[in-house]
Design a protein around this motif. Structure first.
Motif, PDB file in Angstrom:
ATOM      1  N   CYS A   1      -0.849   3.228   9.311  1.00  0.00           N
ATOM      2  CA  CYS A   1      -2.002   2.510   8.774  1.00  0.00           C
ATOM      3  C   CYS A   1      -2.770   1.815   9.900  1.00  0.00           C
ATOM      4  O   CYS A   1      -2.175   1.131  10.747  1.00  0.00           O
ATOM      5  CB  CYS A   1      -1.511   1.484   7.756  1.00  0.00           C
ATOM      6  SG  CYS A   1      -2.839   0.516   7.026  1.00  0.00           S
TER       7      CYS A   1
ATOM      8  N   CYS B   1       2.144  -2.016   4.742  1.00  0.00           N
ATOM      9  CA  CYS B   1       1.666  -0.636   4.783  1.00  0.00           C
ATOM     10  C   CYS B   1       2.499   0.184   5.764  1.00  0.00           C
ATOM     11  O   CYS B   1       3.401  -0.336   6.433  1.00  0.00           O
ATOM     12  CB  CYS B   1       0.193  -0.574   5.151  1.00  0.00           C
ATOM     13  SG  CYS B   1      -0.197  -1.356   6.726  1.00  0.00           S
TER      14      CYS B   1
ATOM     15  N   ALA C   1       0.850  -1.197   0.000  1.00  0.00           N
ATOM     16  CA  ALA C   1       0.000   0.000   0.000  1.00  0.00           C
ATOM     17  C   ALA C   1       0.883   1.243   0.000  1.00  0.00           C
ATOM     18  O   ALA C   1       1.286   1.742   1.049  1.00  0.00           O
ATOM     19  CB  ALA C   1      -0.923  -0.010   1.211  1.00  0.00           C
TER      20      ALA C   1
ATOM     21  N   ILE D   1      -6.653  -1.110   0.259  1.00  0.00           N
ATOM     22  CA  ILE D   1      -6.401  -2.364   0.983  1.00  0.00           C
ATOM     23  C   ILE D   1      -7.642  -3.261   1.009  1.00  0.00           C
ATOM     24  O   ILE D   1      -7.538  -4.470   0.743  1.00  0.00           O
ATOM     25  CB  ILE D   1      -5.880  -2.087   2.413  1.00  0.00           C
ATOM     26  CG1 ILE D   1      -4.460  -1.500   2.341  1.00  0.00           C
ATOM     27  CG2 ILE D   1      -5.878  -3.363   3.248  1.00  0.00           C
ATOM     28  CD1 ILE D   1      -3.896  -1.067   3.691  1.00  0.00           C
TER      29      ILE D   1
ATOM     30  N   GLU E   1      -3.271   2.795   0.692  1.00  0.00           N
ATOM     31  CA  GLU E   1      -3.970   2.269   1.868  1.00  0.00           C
ATOM     32  C   GLU E   1      -5.489   2.303   1.692  1.00  0.00           C
ATOM     33  O   GLU E   1      -6.209   1.514   2.308  1.00  0.00           O
ATOM     34  CB  GLU E   1      -3.547   3.059   3.113  1.00  0.00           C
ATOM     35  CG  GLU E   1      -2.090   2.785   3.488  1.00  0.00           C
ATOM     36  CD  GLU E   1      -1.594   3.608   4.674  1.00  0.00           C
ATOM     37  OE1 GLU E   1      -2.426   4.288   5.305  1.00  0.00           O
ATOM     38  OE2 GLU E   1      -0.386   3.561   4.963  1.00  0.00           O
TER      39      GLU E   1
ATOM     40  N   LYS F   1       3.751  -3.620   9.077  1.00  0.00           N
ATOM     41  CA  LYS F   1       3.868  -2.162   9.068  1.00  0.00           C
ATOM     42  C   LYS F   1       5.344  -1.767   9.059  1.00  0.00           C
ATOM     43  O   LYS F   1       6.168  -2.375   9.751  1.00  0.00           O
ATOM     44  CB  LYS F   1       3.165  -1.572  10.287  1.00  0.00           C
ATOM     45  CG  LYS F   1       1.665  -1.817  10.264  1.00  0.00           C
ATOM     46  CD  LYS F   1       0.936  -1.085  11.376  1.00  0.00           C
ATOM     47  CE  LYS F   1      -0.571  -1.309  11.272  1.00  0.00           C
ATOM     48  NZ  LYS F   1      -1.337  -0.564  12.287  1.00  0.00           N
TER      49      LYS F   1
END
Length: 483
Positions: free
Chosen positions: A66, A62, A37, A49, A46, A77
């Protein structure tokens, strides 16, 4: 490929998940894919997603901010999604050619890449190139819209090139591509720096930021003992020397090769001084791929014009010569006009415009260069995109004093008018689009090629002047003599 081979520090129950593909576009996601993302200038990945999840994504990568959570899907992440993307892409598409060379700079990237490609091909060495002209390998070309492809496409295509038993590849590295980490995580043999001048300030804002983006290739991507190829006569060479010293890189100056080209009468006449610099860089890169310099020089007379790079498209029956060139920066336009002056004299006309939603500061600069160097100037449209075309043309014309300046919106009409108004032996440069074959007006993409349009033009059956008649007669006599 198992997820544990791509990402470390996973929970034990997640390590053996099978990954079959990577995607940055949620529409391309399938079951077993990792979706990255990425937040771009216009869109935030994002927001897509949920769509990636519906399409079967097994893993989502991401940013730290996020807030996506899913019981059945792994969410990773990271502080830098683009960096994670290149690291994973590099592992997923592991096998790549042995000799990968990247070339960056404001102008000349495509020429250097194409000349390198031709040199190796002429010497029967398997070679590929990736850049503005597309992905070229053997006798096949796949067209591309980007100078530097997205990270996944780049790694995927390099793997395919390797599978086709090609170990020598040259990649054009744009400032956007470097800044967005599209070229990261490649084991490069060398990096080439052609030159530097104003461009892309719509994206980079300042020339310093633009230069720093170019320097990423040498500061971050090239590793110890690898090679920099450049030109000691440009001021950026001193920056490259400092980087090479700090990182333990070898730096090669093109002037010894350039001297040999200048001493060869046939080559000296075949290439202009700017083309000779591009050729020198291509030769230096070819030598790094274990090609003998004498073999290289023996093949140079067979080199063809680079598509859309000061390419002679047509000579009309009154001696009017029409060139097409990609020059879309002040420096590139000046160099192209200088080269034509050197070869054909000062009777030059130019047809050009500037792209919309791009660096607007270069527009009056290019107008001034045309004003100084051309007898007739035809300002026209060049991908206005979402800007008003007439506004762009007015900004170009601002610095033009020449009374023979024509503001013609239609590119085809501007080209045709320039040719019909041409005097005996005149040289016409159509600049800005080169190899491109579309015009972009807002959401409309209209097919149009400068090159193909010029080839179709025929002079009307108008009475030639005495001077033109004499020219034609002399041409006929010359042909008889040469026979």
């Amino acid at each position: 490929m198992l997820l544990k081979k791509l990402i470390k520090d996973l929970p034990s129950q997640k390590k053996n998940i099978k990954i079959i593909g990577l995607a940055i576009d949620s529409k391309q996601v399938k079951k077993g894919f990792i979706f990255f993302a990425i937040k771009g200038q216009k869109l935030n990945g994002e927001n897509f997603i949920p769509n990636a999840v519906r399409n079967g994504a097994s893993v989502i990568v991401c940013s730290q901010r996020c807030n996506f959570y899913h019981k059945k899907i792994i969410v990773i992440k990271t502080h830098n999604v683009r960096k994670k993307l290149c690291e994973i892409s590099s592992k997923f598409y592991k096998d790549k050619p042995k000799n990968i060379i990247a070339v960056t700079g404001t102008n000349g990237k495509t020429s250097v890449a194409e000349l390198f490609f031709q040199i190796l091909k002429l010497n029967k060495i398997p070679v590929a190139s990736i850049g503005t002209l597309g992905i070229k390998s053997k006798d096949k070309t796949i067209k591309s819209d980007l100078t530097s492809p997205d990270t996944i496409s780049l790694h995927k295509n390099l793997k395919k090139i390797k599978e086709n038993k090609i170990d020598n590849v040259i990649i054009e590295a744009s400032s956007h591509g470097l800044y967005q980490r599209r070229i990261d995580c490649l084991n490069l043999k060398a990096g080439i720096f052609t030159n530097f001048s104003q461009d892309h300030l719509d994206y980079h804002k300042t020339k310093l930021s633009y230069l720093n983006a170019k320097m990423i290739l040498f500061k971050r991507i090239l590793t110890k003992k690898k090679v920099i190829i450049s030109d000691k006569s440009i001021k950026e060479f001193s920056i490259l020397k400092k980087i090479s010293k700090k990182k333990g890189l070898r730096i090669i100056d093109i002037h010894p090769v350039l001297k040999r080209i200048n001493n060869n009468l046939d080559l000296n006449n075949k290439f202009n001084k700017y083309q000779k610099k591009n050729l020198s860089m291509a030769i230096a890169a070819a030598k790094l791929c274990d090609l003998n310099e004498n073999k290289i020089f023996n093949s140079l007379n067979k080199i063809k014009d680079v598509e859309g790079r000061l390419e002679l498209v047509k000579i009309f029956n009154n001696g009017v010569k029409v060139y097409v060139d990609f020059a879309h920066t002040p420096d590139a336009l000046k160099k192209s006009l200088d080269a034509l002056k050197q070869k054909h004299g000062s009777n030059i006309s130019v047809v050009f415009g500037c792209g919309g939603n791009r660096d607007f500061k270069k527009r009056p600069l290019m107008g001034k260069i045309a004003d100084i160097n051309c007898n007739k100037i035809y300002i026209t449209d060049d991908n206005p995109r979402n800007e008003k075309p007439e506004k762009i043309r007015k900004e170009i014309i601002r610095n033009i004093q020449n009374k023979n300046c024509f503001n013609i919106s239609s590119r085809s009409k501007a080209i045709k008018t320039a040719i019909e108004n041409a005097e005996l032996n005149e040289t016409i440069l159509i600049a800005g689009k080169g190899h491109e074959n579309v015009q972009i007006y807002k959401n409309k993409i209209i097919p149009f090629s400068d090159k193909l349009y010029v080839k179709k033009i025929k002079f009307k059956n108008k009475k030639l002047s005495t001077r033109d008649q004499n020219f034609q007669q002399n041409q006929k006599i010359l042909k008889i003599i040469l026979k």
